[in-house]
Design a protein around this motif. Sequence first.
Motif, PDB file in Angstrom:
ATOM      1  N   VAL A  58       0.724  -0.917  -0.217  1.00 51.73           N
ATOM      2  CA  VAL A  58      -0.028   0.132   0.208  1.00 51.73           C
ATOM      3  C   VAL A  58       1.049   1.837  -0.392  1.00 51.73           C
ATOM      4  O   VAL A  58       0.332   2.317  -0.325  1.00 51.73           O
ATOM      5  CB  VAL A  58      -1.045  -0.208   1.136  1.00 51.73           C
ATOM      6  N   GLN A  59       2.306   0.938   0.375  1.00 51.34           N
ATOM      7  CA  GLN A  59       3.179   1.751   0.594  1.00 51.34           C
ATOM      8  C   GLN A  59       3.484   2.642  -1.089  1.00 51.34           C
ATOM      9  O   GLN A  59       3.110   3.562  -1.548  1.00 51.34           O
ATOM     10  CB  GLN A  59       4.524   1.908   1.608  1.00 51.34           C
ATOM     11  N   GLY A  60       3.821   1.335  -1.242  1.00 50.25           N
ATOM     12  CA  GLY A  60       3.474   2.018  -2.857  1.00 50.25           C
ATOM     13  C   GLY A  60       2.529   2.544  -3.968  1.00 50.25           C
ATOM     14  O   GLY A  60       3.181   3.265  -4.841  1.00 50.25           O
ATOM     15  N   ILE A  61       1.772   2.247  -3.486  1.00 51.89           N
ATOM     16  CA  ILE A  61       0.189   2.640  -3.868  1.00 51.89           C
ATOM     17  C   ILE A  61       0.156   3.972  -4.427  1.00 51.89           C
ATOM     18  O   ILE A  61       0.260   5.113  -4.428  1.00 51.89           O
ATOM     19  CB  ILE A  61      -1.276   1.750  -3.880  1.00 51.89           C
ATOM     20  N   ALA A  62       0.866   4.222  -2.755  1.00 55.05           N
ATOM     21  CA  ALA A  62       0.497   5.570  -2.380  1.00 55.05           C
ATOM     22  C   ALA A  62       1.319   6.580  -2.932  1.00 55.05           C
ATOM     23  O   ALA A  62       0.752   8.042  -3.587  1.00 55.05           O
ATOM     24  CB  ALA A  62       0.023   5.522  -0.553  1.00 55.05           C
ATOM     25  N   ALA A  63       2.131   6.634  -3.201  1.00 54.78           N
ATOM     26  CA  ALA A  63       3.606   7.207  -3.670  1.00 54.78           C
ATOM     27  C   ALA A  63       2.845   7.093  -5.656  1.00 54.78           C
ATOM     28  O   ALA A  63       2.751   8.044  -6.001  1.00 54.78           O
ATOM     29  CB  ALA A  63       5.095   6.665  -3.894  1.00 54.78           C
ATOM     30  N   SER A  64       2.571   6.435  -5.690  1.00 53.02           N
ATOM     31  CA  SER A  64       2.199   6.311  -7.239  1.00 53.02           C
ATOM     32  C   SER A  64       0.983   6.945  -7.412  1.00 53.02           C
ATOM     33  O   SER A  64       0.619   7.408  -8.348  1.00 53.02           O
ATOM     34  CB  SER A  64       1.962   4.895  -7.527  1.00 53.02           C
ATOM     35  N   LEU A  65      -0.194   6.565  -6.730  1.00 53.62           N
ATOM     36  CA  LEU A  65      -1.202   7.537  -7.015  1.00 53.62           C
ATOM     37  C   LEU A  65      -1.192   9.080  -7.322  1.00 53.62           C
ATOM     38  O   LEU A  65      -1.787  10.044  -7.704  1.00 53.62           O
ATOM     39  CB  LEU A  65      -2.122   7.037  -5.563  1.00 53.62           C
ATOM     40  N   ALA A  66      -0.358   9.309  -5.850  1.00 56.96           N
ATOM     41  CA  ALA A  66       0.202  10.946  -5.728  1.00 56.96           C
ATOM     42  C   ALA A  66       0.823  11.287  -6.875  1.00 56.96           C
ATOM     43  O   ALA A  66       0.751  12.219  -7.592  1.00 56.96           O
ATOM     44  CB  ALA A  66       1.148  10.966  -4.408  1.00 56.96           C
ATOM     45  N   THR A  67       1.907  10.762  -7.533  1.00 56.17           N
ATOM     46  CA  THR A  67       2.665  10.623  -8.585  1.00 56.17           C
ATOM     47  C   THR A  67       1.759  10.745  -9.599  1.00 56.17           C
ATOM     48  O   THR A  67       2.208  12.266 -10.836  1.00 56.17           O
ATOM     49  CB  THR A  67       3.971   9.654  -8.447  1.00 56.17           C
ATOM     50  N   TYR A  68       0.945  10.034 -10.171  1.00 52.59           N
ATOM     51  CA  TYR A  68       0.220  10.035 -11.737  1.00 52.59           C
ATOM     52  C   TYR A  68      -0.718  11.262 -11.622  1.00 52.59           C
ATOM     53  O   TYR A  68      -0.881  12.214 -12.296  1.00 52.59           O
ATOM     54  CB  TYR A  68      -0.751   8.857 -11.481  1.00 52.59           C
ATOM     55  N   HIS A  69      -1.150  11.437 -10.197  1.00 49.70           N
ATOM     56  CA  HIS A  69      -1.857  12.642 -10.226  1.00 49.70           C
ATOM     57  C   HIS A  69      -1.226  14.046 -10.193  1.00 49.70           C
ATOM     58  O   HIS A  69      -1.698  15.314 -11.462  1.00 49.70           O
ATOM     59  CB  HIS A  69      -2.594  13.006  -8.469  1.00 49.70           C
ATOM     60  N   MET A  70      -0.092  14.515  -9.162  1.00 49.35           N
ATOM     61  CA  MET A  70       0.601  15.206  -9.345  1.00 49.35           C
ATOM     62  C   MET A  70       1.441  15.891 -11.082  1.00 49.35           C
ATOM     63  O   MET A  70       1.101  16.834 -11.709  1.00 49.35           O
ATOM     64  CB  MET A  70       1.186  15.559  -8.328  1.00 49.35           C
ATOM     65  N   LEU A  71       2.134  14.664 -11.180  1.00 48.45           N
ATOM     66  CA  LEU A  71       3.272  14.969 -12.296  1.00 48.45           C
ATOM     67  C   LEU A  71       2.546  14.519 -13.287  1.00 48.45           C
ATOM     68  O   LEU A  71       2.638  15.297 -14.804  1.00 48.45           O
ATOM     69  CB  LEU A  71       4.512  14.341 -12.204  1.00 48.45           C
ATOM     70  N   TYR A  72       1.449  13.551 -13.910  1.00 50.99           N
ATOM     71  CA  TYR A  72       1.126  13.344 -14.775  1.00 50.99           C
ATOM     72  C   TYR A  72      -0.433  13.775 -15.379  1.00 50.99           C
ATOM     73  O   TYR A  72      -0.945  13.802 -16.512  1.00 50.99           O
ATOM     74  CB  TYR A  72       0.640  11.997 -15.226  1.00 50.99           C
ATOM     75  N   GLY A  73      -1.626  14.158 -13.657  1.00 43.90           N
ATOM     76  CA  GLY A  73      -1.603  14.767 -14.453  1.00 43.90           C
ATOM     77  C   GLY A  73      -3.453  13.868 -14.593  1.00 43.90           C
ATOM     78  O   GLY A  73      -4.102  13.880 -14.784  1.00 43.90           O
ATOM     79  N   ASP A  74      -2.573  12.212 -14.011  1.00 48.29           N
ATOM     80  CA  ASP A  74      -4.277  11.780 -14.544  1.00 48.29           C
ATOM     81  C   ASP A  74      -3.969  10.141 -13.478  1.00 48.29           C
ATOM     82  O   ASP A  74      -2.526   9.485 -13.735  1.00 48.29           O
ATOM     83  CB  ASP A  74      -3.463  11.010 -16.089  1.00 48.29           C
ATOM     84  N   VAL A  75      -4.966   9.661 -12.729  1.00 45.33           N
ATOM     85  CA  VAL A  75      -4.353   8.839 -11.708  1.00 45.33           C
ATOM     86  C   VAL A  75      -4.939   7.773 -12.039  1.00 45.33           C
ATOM     87  O   VAL A  75      -4.190   6.730 -12.019  1.00 45.33           O
ATOM     88  CB  VAL A  75      -5.790   9.530 -10.119  1.00 45.33           C
ATOM     89  N   ASP A  76      -5.729   7.578 -13.034  1.00 51.17           N
ATOM     90  CA  ASP A  76      -6.322   6.740 -13.871  1.00 51.17           C
ATOM     91  C   ASP A  76      -5.202   5.462 -14.992  1.00 51.17           C
ATOM     92  O   ASP A  76      -5.210   4.211 -14.715  1.00 51.17           O
ATOM     93  CB  ASP A  76      -7.449   7.090 -15.142  1.00 51.17           C
ATOM     94  N   LEU A  77      -4.007   5.878 -14.461  1.00 54.41           N
ATOM     95  CA  LEU A  77      -2.838   5.319 -15.570  1.00 54.41           C
ATOM     96  C   LEU A  77      -2.606   5.022 -14.759  1.00 54.41           C
ATOM     97  O   LEU A  77      -1.394   3.587 -14.839  1.00 54.41           O
ATOM     98  CB  LEU A  77      -1.179   6.867 -15.225  1.00 54.41           C
ATOM     99  N   ILE A  78      -2.597   4.505 -12.978  1.00 56.96           N
ATOM    100  CA  ILE A  78      -2.084   3.578 -12.281  1.00 56.96           C
ATOM    101  C   ILE A  78      -2.950   2.203 -12.450  1.00 56.96           C
ATOM    102  O   ILE A  78      -2.606   0.868 -12.806  1.00 56.96           O
ATOM    103  CB  ILE A  78      -2.750   3.563 -11.040  1.00 56.96           C
ATOM    104  N   ASN A  79      -4.102   2.002 -13.746  1.00 55.97           N
ATOM    105  CA  ASN A  79      -4.522   1.569 -14.122  1.00 55.97           C
ATOM    106  C   ASN A  79      -3.945   0.967 -15.242  1.00 55.97           C
ATOM    107  O   ASN A  79      -4.034   0.112 -16.088  1.00 55.97           O
ATOM    108  CB  ASN A  79      -6.288   0.757 -13.956  1.00 55.97           C
ATOM    109  N   ASP A  80      -4.203   1.973 -16.182  1.00 57.97           N
ATOM    110  CA  ASP A  80      -3.942   2.211 -17.533  1.00 57.97           C
ATOM    111  C   ASP A  80      -2.412   2.475 -18.517  1.00 57.97           C
ATOM    112  O   ASP A  80      -2.937   2.183 -19.139  1.00 57.97           O
ATOM    113  CB  ASP A  80      -5.165   3.240 -17.650  1.00 57.97           C
ATOM    114  N   GLU A  81      -2.126   2.639 -18.155  1.00 59.90           N
ATOM    115  CA  GLU A  81      -0.419   2.972 -18.138  1.00 59.90           C
ATOM    116  C   GLU A  81       0.438   1.438 -18.937  1.00 59.90           C
ATOM    117  O   GLU A  81       0.497   1.705 -20.127  1.00 59.90           O
ATOM    118  CB  GLU A  81       0.797   2.674 -17.024  1.00 59.90           C
ATOM    119  N   ILE A  82      -0.177   0.269 -18.678  1.00 60.97           N
ATOM    120  CA  ILE A  82      -0.029  -1.145 -19.595  1.00 60.97           C
ATOM    121  C   ILE A  82      -0.270  -0.276 -20.491  1.00 60.97           C
ATOM    122  O   ILE A  82       0.114  -1.598 -21.681  1.00 60.97           O
ATOM    123  CB  ILE A  82       0.088  -1.856 -18.794  1.00 60.97           C
TER     124      ILE A  82
END
Length: 441
Positions: free
Chosen positions: A381-405
């Motif tokens: 969950v620690q890794g997921i938290a960092a990913s969610l924040a990163t995708y939101h802040m730097l990519y502008g798209d939280v959905d990338l946590i599922n869609d990046e592949i």
Amino acid sequence: MIKRISLAAFTLLATYAGFAQQVEFTEYELDNGLDVILHQDNTAPVVTVGVMYHVGAKDEEEGRTGFAHFFEHLLFEGTENIDRGEWFNIVAANGGSNNANTTQDRTYYYETFPSNNLKLGLWMESERMLHPVINQIGVDTQNEVVKEEKRTRIDNAPYGKIIYSTGISPYMFEKHPYKNSVIGTMEDLDAAQLDEFKAFFDKYYGPNNATLVIAGDFEEEETKKWIKSYFASIPKGPEVERIDIKEEPITEEIVATEYDDNIQIPAKLYVYRTPSMKERDAYVLDMISSILTDGKSSRMYKKMVDEDKEALQVLAFPRSQEDYGMYVMGALAMGDTPLEQLGESMDEEIKKLQTELISEKEYQKLQNKFENRFVSSNSSVQGIAASLATYHMLYGDVDLINDEIKIYRSITREDIKEVANKYLKKNQRLNLDYLPTPESK
């Protein structure tokens, strides 16, 4: 850095049959501008509270480098309600762990607790945002800590100037603050006044420049009430003006030499300026890295290390960032191998990528690697938290946590050839010889 989803062990097994578990999340914003992302996973009694601030080394003023990283240390000093030096003791006494890290683009703080201490984590991060104590004793203390970190990681570490880009970035960026290192210079920190540190906090550490992420074992409605209680009353900070500095294209090869007191083995490096990590081409460059140096069957390893025995080690990786990236290729010389020979061998591998499509077999192997990376990363969950924040802040798209592949799946053999031709050009690179200082030979 590319972030991906986390999966439980049973899901990892399922993925090899072509399935991937969605990371569900709730996203909303408080009236003061604080972005909130919640990922509820009640499979284990653990929860991570993270706050990412949209401030990094690129936001610093000329002559005051190192401020963003300095705050990564300074904001553990204490708050109006947490005594100086007690932050880590409180976390440890309640079964938790914590840390922080800084890049050119953002600063991230987090705690991971047993889930019954979620409220404590929220309170501590609200204290950091609202009531930090920034005084001279804290600045002086952390100044010594940062100096020791610089000595350990860069000044006295083999290849430290390459790992932390201090020996690369000044060649690649003339105007953009990416030319400066994240850790900054000790002269700038020594010269800074206390009021400048306070002003930096006031400018960048408001809730409207932050993303709060909670991942793990919690109840959503109860947690939303706690978030409102601890964070909603924090005053909104000034609007942050984002860096918008364009670099002129590199049109002629930059030839340079850097020396390192801490090494005995010279290296040849090629470095290319590349697009923002948000661009599709950045994903293609990530795949190119895998083709060249990911494992003993990779092209550069097989040719330069195994067959020709001219290199002790090879490397190729993208250094992804919000505005621009860098692509680094290199090799450590085996024995008395001339660096010119290493450069010629690397150029041969680049030329193959530029003139020939990779085989279908190699392409399928590549896709399998990225599928496996996708399902095995963020295993907590620690890794997921960092990913969610990163995708939101730097990519502008939280959905990338599922869609990046899907981006990686869409990359074709033709795309790999095209991107190699677009970015890996001789006249667009730094050609760097990285040598032991003569005295250390």
